[in-house]
Design an enzyme around this catalytic site. Sequence first.
Site, PDB file in Angstrom:
ATOM      1  N   LYS A 140      38.134  83.483  35.746  1.00  0.00           N
ATOM      2  CA  LYS A 140      36.987  82.741  35.253  1.00  0.00           C
ATOM      3  C   LYS A 140      37.399  81.824  34.112  1.00  0.00           C
ATOM      4  O   LYS A 140      38.380  82.166  33.434  1.00  0.00           O
ATOM      5  CB  LYS A 140      35.851  83.665  34.817  1.00  0.00           C
ATOM      6  CG  LYS A 140      36.199  84.859  33.933  1.00  0.00           C
ATOM      7  CD  LYS A 140      36.912  84.759  32.625  1.00  0.00           C
ATOM      8  CE  LYS A 140      36.524  83.899  31.504  1.00  0.00           C
ATOM      9  NZ  LYS A 140      37.411  83.996  30.314  1.00  0.00           N
ATOM     10  N   TYR A 225      30.396  84.794  30.121  1.00  0.00           N
ATOM     11  CA  TYR A 225      29.928  86.183  30.245  1.00  0.00           C
ATOM     12  C   TYR A 225      28.460  86.306  29.855  1.00  0.00           C
ATOM     13  O   TYR A 225      27.709  87.086  30.456  1.00  0.00           O
ATOM     14  CB  TYR A 225      30.761  87.121  29.365  1.00  0.00           C
ATOM     15  CG  TYR A 225      32.117  87.421  29.932  1.00  0.00           C
ATOM     16  CD1 TYR A 225      32.254  88.299  31.002  1.00  0.00           C
ATOM     17  CD2 TYR A 225      33.252  86.832  29.423  1.00  0.00           C
ATOM     18  CE1 TYR A 225      33.493  88.571  31.532  1.00  0.00           C
ATOM     19  CE2 TYR A 225      34.497  87.096  29.950  1.00  0.00           C
ATOM     20  CZ  TYR A 225      34.615  87.964  31.010  1.00  0.00           C
ATOM     21  OH  TYR A 225      35.846  88.232  31.552  1.00  0.00           O
TER      22      TYR A 225
HETATM   23  P1  NDP Z   1      47.630  82.694  28.196  1.00  0.00           P
HETATM   24  O1  NDP Z   1      47.737  81.466  27.370  1.00  0.00           O
HETATM   25  O2  NDP Z   1      47.970  83.985  27.549  1.00  0.00           O
HETATM   26  O3  NDP Z   1      48.555  82.544  29.492  1.00  0.00           O
HETATM   27  C1  NDP Z   1      48.489  81.453  30.350  1.00  0.00           C
HETATM   28  C2  NDP Z   1      49.802  81.352  31.110  1.00  0.00           C
HETATM   29  O4  NDP Z   1      49.676  80.267  32.027  1.00  0.00           O
HETATM   30  C3  NDP Z   1      51.004  81.035  30.252  1.00  0.00           C
HETATM   31  O5  NDP Z   1      51.593  82.157  29.668  1.00  0.00           O
HETATM   32  C4  NDP Z   1      51.942  80.369  31.249  1.00  0.00           C
HETATM   33  O6  NDP Z   1      52.572  81.380  32.022  1.00  0.00           O
HETATM   34  C5  NDP Z   1      50.977  79.670  32.202  1.00  0.00           C
HETATM   35  N1  NDP Z   1      50.887  78.216  31.945  1.00  0.00           N
HETATM   36  C6  NDP Z   1      51.276  77.262  32.821  1.00  0.00           C
HETATM   37  N2  NDP Z   1      51.056  76.054  32.313  1.00  0.00           N
HETATM   38  C7  NDP Z   1      50.538  76.210  31.083  1.00  0.00           C
HETATM   39  C8  NDP Z   1      50.129  75.313  30.063  1.00  0.00           C
HETATM   40  N3  NDP Z   1      50.189  73.984  30.225  1.00  0.00           N
HETATM   41  N4  NDP Z   1      49.654  75.834  28.916  1.00  0.00           N
HETATM   42  C9  NDP Z   1      49.572  77.147  28.734  1.00  0.00           C
HETATM   43  N5  NDP Z   1      49.944  78.054  29.676  1.00  0.00           N
HETATM   44  C10 NDP Z   1      50.434  77.593  30.848  1.00  0.00           C
HETATM   45  O7  NDP Z   1      46.156  82.726  28.804  1.00  0.00           O
HETATM   46  P2  NDP Z   1      45.357  83.986  29.336  1.00  0.00           P
HETATM   47  O8  NDP Z   1      46.238  84.866  30.121  1.00  0.00           O
HETATM   48  O9  NDP Z   1      44.613  84.596  28.212  1.00  0.00           O
HETATM   49  O10 NDP Z   1      44.255  83.273  30.286  1.00  0.00           O
HETATM   50  C11 NDP Z   1      44.583  82.815  31.592  1.00  0.00           C
HETATM   51  C12 NDP Z   1      43.297  82.737  32.427  1.00  0.00           C
HETATM   52  O11 NDP Z   1      42.724  84.023  32.515  1.00  0.00           O
HETATM   53  C13 NDP Z   1      42.211  81.837  31.847  1.00  0.00           C
HETATM   54  O12 NDP Z   1      41.541  81.163  32.875  1.00  0.00           O
HETATM   55  C14 NDP Z   1      41.259  82.803  31.158  1.00  0.00           C
HETATM   56  O13 NDP Z   1      39.934  82.322  31.094  1.00  0.00           O
HETATM   57  C15 NDP Z   1      41.380  84.006  32.056  1.00  0.00           C
HETATM   58  N6  NDP Z   1      41.111  85.253  31.347  1.00  0.00           N
HETATM   59  C16 NDP Z   1      40.197  86.127  31.875  1.00  0.00           C
HETATM   60  C17 NDP Z   1      39.900  87.300  31.247  1.00  0.00           C
HETATM   61  C18 NDP Z   1      38.925  88.246  31.853  1.00  0.00           C
HETATM   62  O14 NDP Z   1      38.512  89.175  31.166  1.00  0.00           O
HETATM   63  N7  NDP Z   1      38.546  88.075  33.112  1.00  0.00           N
HETATM   64  C19 NDP Z   1      40.512  87.634  29.959  1.00  0.00           C
HETATM   65  C20 NDP Z   1      41.508  86.699  29.508  1.00  0.00           C
HETATM   66  C21 NDP Z   1      41.773  85.542  30.179  1.00  0.00           C
HETATM   67  P3  NDP Z   1      54.106  81.264  32.471  1.00  0.00           P
HETATM   68  O15 NDP Z   1      54.906  81.228  31.207  1.00  0.00           O
HETATM   69  O16 NDP Z   1      54.302  82.498  33.266  1.00  0.00           O
HETATM   70  O17 NDP Z   1      54.233  80.019  33.290  1.00  0.00           O
END
Ligand code: NDP
Length: 373
Positions: A140, A225
């Site tokens: 989401k 949410y």
């Molecule tokens: P993070 O910033 O922690 O991680 C995002 C990951 O995406 C990065 O670590 C990287 O992984 C990859 N990535 C690729 N391109 C980019 C870029 N340009 N900038 C930043 N990251 C990039 O985010 P979250 O894990 O917190 O969130 C990811 C998704 O999950 C979002 O859509 C968020 O809304 C959702 N979410 C949902 C939750 C829920 O409770 N359902 C809770 C938290 C988040 P890599 O290094 O492996 O390429």
Amino acid sequence: MTQLSTFSRRQFLAGVGASALTLPSLTDAFGNPLPTAQPGRKLGIALVGLGSYSKNQLAPALQQTKNCRLAGIVTGTPAKAEEWMKKYDIPKANVYDYKTFDRIADNKDIDVVYVVLPNSMHREYVVRAAQAGKHVICEKPMAIMPQECQEMIDACKKANKQLAVGYRLHYEPFTQEAMRLGQQKVFGPIKFVESSDGFRIGDPGQWRMKKALAGGGPLMDVGIYAVQGARYVTGEEPISVTAQFGPKTEPQKFKDVEETLFWQFQFPSGAVSNSTTSYTAGVERLYASCQDGWFELSPAFGYGPLKGRTSKGPIEKPIVNHQAMHMDGVCEVLLQNKTLPDHITGAEGMRDVKLLQAIYQAAETGRKIDLKA
Ligand code: NDP
């Protein structure tokens, strides 16, 4: 159509996931039996984007799931690939980066691609996953604009694959009970709802603070949410919205996205919801005031444990791992070759994205936005 008819009890129950991880209950909030682990092999899930949600929530949850397992990873960070391969015993053949991702089409180990990237990247990776012939779970908010959601839905339909959104709370027992209390009018008709979610954000350099990547501020991230909460306790679709931006108390930090946002939905029954979302201070509560009593969840939207009470006393429910329940629930339906229940699919994701954009429009114009059209 304003009534949330697609969110029917029957469809809702069709998607309720596997048994609780602690104190397993034999029935869900509506008194119906919970599905169990499916015979045969577990579906292989590939996580796309190894950020904090994948690392701290989804991968650990996938060690507990009965109907699916962590089979692959897609990452742009080679060091993470090395670490995850070792930690989770993932073969090199199941590791991709964003350029090689499309080759996942040839990998029989991977049944489901789970997109856990910044919001603006969801559309591209869901479409590419569908084109690779995989079922998809997308975090989401499903996307930033409704048109992107439509493209994602169309791509999955064309590929004859299913698309779920990461609506973990739909498999969470306290949330299911709040849905039941509201939708079945256990305390009479709902008169008003307070549904709010916010927190104080840390690093101002992260993608969540960049409109191009996040689509907006706290509304896109956690405000969704609060939108969901108002919709699932009333079981109705809002007919209009008004909204107001809060003050920028830290203008240097909030140059690109809103700091706080307030909005109000009117529902066809006459119920009204009032919501706050914020990146400047915390709030996490879902409260419904009904003709003959009240119920609330507080906390209501985080990873838990959630807590609830009503005007008659505490709500007692098992504490579960939300992410394991959600992925098991989705994969159970896929293993049975059935259709995912509407309330966790792309159709539901798109309803929310439309509302998020209507909230922004209401706040920007100062007008009440009619949602009936
Ligand atoms: P993070 O910033 O922690 O991680 C995002 C990951 O995406 C990065 O670590 C990287 O992984 C990859 N990535 C690729 N391109 C980019 C870029 N340009 N900038 C930043 N990251 C990039 O985010 P979250 O894990 O917190 O969130 C990811 C998704 O999950 C979002 O859509 C968020 O809304 C959702 N979410 C949902 C939750 C829920 O409770 N359902 C809770 C938290 C988040 P890599 O290094 O492996 O390429």
